[in-house]
Design an enzyme around this catalytic site. Structure first.
Site, mmCIF file in Angstrom:
data_model
loop_
_atom_site.group_PDB
_atom_site.id
_atom_site.type_symbol
_atom_site.label_atom_id
_atom_site.label_comp_id
_atom_site.label_asym_id
_atom_site.label_seq_id
_atom_site.Cartn_x
_atom_site.Cartn_y
_atom_site.Cartn_z
ATOM 1 N N SER A 270 -42.594 10.555 -126.095
ATOM 2 C CA SER A 270 -42.239 11.961 -125.909
ATOM 3 C C SER A 270 -41.819 12.676 -127.186
ATOM 4 O O SER A 270 -41.780 13.900 -127.220
ATOM 5 C CB SER A 270 -41.107 12.073 -124.896
ATOM 6 O OG SER A 270 -39.996 11.304 -125.311
ATOM 7 N N HIS B 234 -45.747 11.162 -119.960
ATOM 8 C CA HIS B 234 -46.421 12.174 -120.782
ATOM 9 C C HIS B 234 -47.931 11.962 -120.850
ATOM 10 O O HIS B 234 -48.615 12.681 -121.565
ATOM 11 C CB HIS B 234 -45.836 12.193 -122.202
ATOM 12 C CG HIS B 234 -44.417 12.667 -122.225
ATOM 13 N ND1 HIS B 234 -44.068 13.995 -122.375
ATOM 14 C CD2 HIS B 234 -43.257 11.984 -122.071
ATOM 15 C CE1 HIS B 234 -42.748 14.108 -122.334
ATOM 16 N NE2 HIS B 234 -42.231 12.905 -122.153
ATOM 17 N N LYS C 246 -43.924 17.057 -115.478
ATOM 18 C CA LYS C 246 -44.658 17.491 -116.676
ATOM 19 C C LYS C 246 -46.040 18.002 -116.254
ATOM 20 O O LYS C 246 -46.157 19.172 -115.902
ATOM 21 C CB LYS C 246 -44.696 16.338 -117.666
ATOM 22 C CG LYS C 246 -43.239 15.877 -117.932
ATOM 23 C CD LYS C 246 -43.081 14.843 -118.964
ATOM 24 C CE LYS C 246 -41.708 14.203 -118.938
ATOM 25 N NZ LYS C 246 -40.579 15.132 -119.079
HETATM 26 N N1 PMP Z 1 -39.863 9.041 -118.996
HETATM 27 C C1 PMP Z 1 -40.151 9.715 -120.116
HETATM 28 C C2 PMP Z 1 -40.970 9.046 -121.160
HETATM 29 C C3 PMP Z 1 -39.694 11.020 -120.293
HETATM 30 O O1 PMP Z 1 -39.984 11.698 -121.417
HETATM 31 C C4 PMP Z 1 -38.936 11.626 -119.270
HETATM 32 C C5 PMP Z 1 -38.437 13.069 -119.354
HETATM 33 N N2 PMP Z 1 -38.409 13.666 -120.538
HETATM 34 C C6 PMP Z 1 -38.637 10.887 -118.141
HETATM 35 C C7 PMP Z 1 -39.120 9.604 -118.016
HETATM 36 C C8 PMP Z 1 -37.770 11.460 -117.043
HETATM 37 O O2 PMP Z 1 -38.499 12.299 -116.246
HETATM 38 P P1 PMP Z 1 -37.808 13.449 -115.365
HETATM 39 O O3 PMP Z 1 -37.567 14.597 -116.249
HETATM 40 O O4 PMP Z 1 -38.808 13.691 -114.309
HETATM 41 O O5 PMP Z 1 -36.535 12.891 -114.832
#
Ligand code: PMP
Length: 405
Positions: free
Chosen positions: A185, A213, A244
């Site tokens: 991310s 992602h 996302k």
């Molecule tokens: N896994 C990754 C790699 C993320 O980047 C994120 C959120 N940025 C999440 C899990 C968590 O997802 P959520 O925002 O749906 O809680």
């Protein structure tokens, strides 16, 4: 000691940002006009930091399904599925996810964070070993803390380091569970998943891939990196999020492993929280349908991502190792990142500031995320603003002076 003293240095830094009215961690949009445009006060803002990869947040069909579900089933479930019951949409969405991934089982969580926390804390028991990529998301690390397994970090995207660590654990009892992400991310780099899959096979470990992602971004049908690298059979659990590419909120895990459903009564982040509201479930279901039936969205996203990544590189910014919808420009220090972010926002462009400990190698990043909904004009406009601010802050070289012959 007063309770909040331990946050003193963080509070001082935060107050400084508030006092100069430049706080990237506290932005409020007065209106959101579309997946790529918003308003702060009277200022029109181009959104380039939303993870709205397929631009589905305003899709008419998604909105219609959400509204219909709210009107039929109400605004919330007011409880957890094991205590207060599931609505018909929960099971349907799980069957749709299982069908999309070609797996036997799927389980929906209330967020992606909880999906990681719920799967990782539960699968890895007291005598087991979790091997986590050093750059894994906080939800993966928090999930490992919630459980009782031994945790080993291996160097980011380094299958040899992973193999060495598994070798050292070879005579230790317990299952070995590897966790990596599809696209990371912060810098937008993808995992070398074929190599990881080979290491996993060699050492008889299990493999979890968080495709947060990469769902809707990579792979022939948008299933993510495991599909793109043709290693789906080696991935025991895929975790993902609706927040996302699907433009909503929620998380999930799919798997072919027999016995999977027992997680519904042993996974605390699944059991002890309210299930997703009907409108959210219906929106995710319709967004998944859009993802599956409109491959053009993914192709457009990739085109946009490449245009922006190539554009920033050509301007002289240091960017992540490969083009992806996450495009981060490396800043020399956090102060410059704040200044850059503020000037971009003043010029009408919203991006993200990402700082350690969320970033790898202690980097200060100005992070952007590109959407299929961006027009080329919007991407080029954003590049123009990056060029202007980058030159003003001496991060990139001045534009060459063109001489007429
Ligand atoms: N896994 C990754 C790699 C993320 O980047 C994120 C959120 N940025 C999440 C899990 C968590 O997802 P959520 O925002 O749906 O809680």
């Amino acid at each position: 000691m007063p309770l909040f003293d331990k946050f003193a240095s963080m509070a001082a830094a935060y107050d400084r940002l508030e006092s100069i009215k430049s706080n990237p961690f506290n932005v409020a949009f007065d209106r959101v006009l579309s997946p790529t445009e918003a308003q702060i006060g009277n200022r029109h803002i181009l959104l380039l930091g939303t993870n709205n990869y397929l631009g589905l947040t305003y899709d008419p069909a998604v909105i219609a399904k959400a509204v219909e579900a709210i009107e039929t089933f109400g605004t919330g479930t007011t409880g957890s599925r094991i205590a207060n019951g599931s609505y018909d949409g929960h099971g349907r969405l799980e069957r749709e996810l299982a069908d999309f991934y070609g797996r036997k089982h799927a389980m929906v969580f209330s967020t992606g964070y909880q999906a990681n926390a719920g799967i990782i804390s539960t699968l890895a028991g007291k005598n087991d070993h979790l091997l986590l990529d050093a750059d894994c998301h906080a939800s993966i690390y928090d999930g490992s803390r919630l459980g009782q397994a031994q945790v080993t970090r291996f160097r980011h995207n380094d299958p040899d380091d992973l193999a060495n660590r598994l070798r050292r654990l070879a005579d230790t009892p317990g299952d070995k569970i590897i966790v990596v992400e599809g696209i990371y991310s912060m810098l937008g780099d993808a995992a070398p998943l074929r190599e990881f899959a080979q290491v996993k096979r060699e050492w008889g470990a299990y493999l979890i891939v968080d495709e947060a992602h990469s769902l809707g971004v990579l792979g022939e049908t948008g299933r993510g990196l495991a599909e793109a690298d043709d290693v789906e059979a080696d991935v025991d659990f895929i975790v993902g999020t609706f927040s996302k590419s699907l433009g909503g909120v929620g998380g999930f895990c799919v798997s072919d492993m027999d016995g999977f459903d027992i997680l519904r009564v042993v996974s605390r982040p699944y059991m002890f929280t309210a299930s997703l509201p009907p409108g959210v479930i219906a929106a995710a279901s319709e967004a998944l349908h859009q993802l599956r039936t409109r491959p053009g969205l993914r192709h457009r996203l990739i085109e946009n991502a490449r245009r922006f990544y190539d554009g920033l590189s050509a301007l002289g910014f240091t960017v992540g190792p490969e083009p992806s919808p996450v495009v981060s420009a490396v800043m020399p220090d956090p102060e410059t990142a704040f200044a850059f972010w503020t000037q971009l926002l003043q010029a009408g462009l919203y991006t993200n500031v990402s700082l350690p400990p969320a970033t790898p190698k202690g980097l200060a990043l100005l992070r952007s995320s590109v959407s299929a909904a961006h027009t080329f004009d919007q991407i080029d406009h954003a590049l123009g603003l990056f060029a202007e601010v980058g030159r003003a802050l001496d991060i990139i070289l001045p534009a060459p002076v063109r001489k007429a012959v």
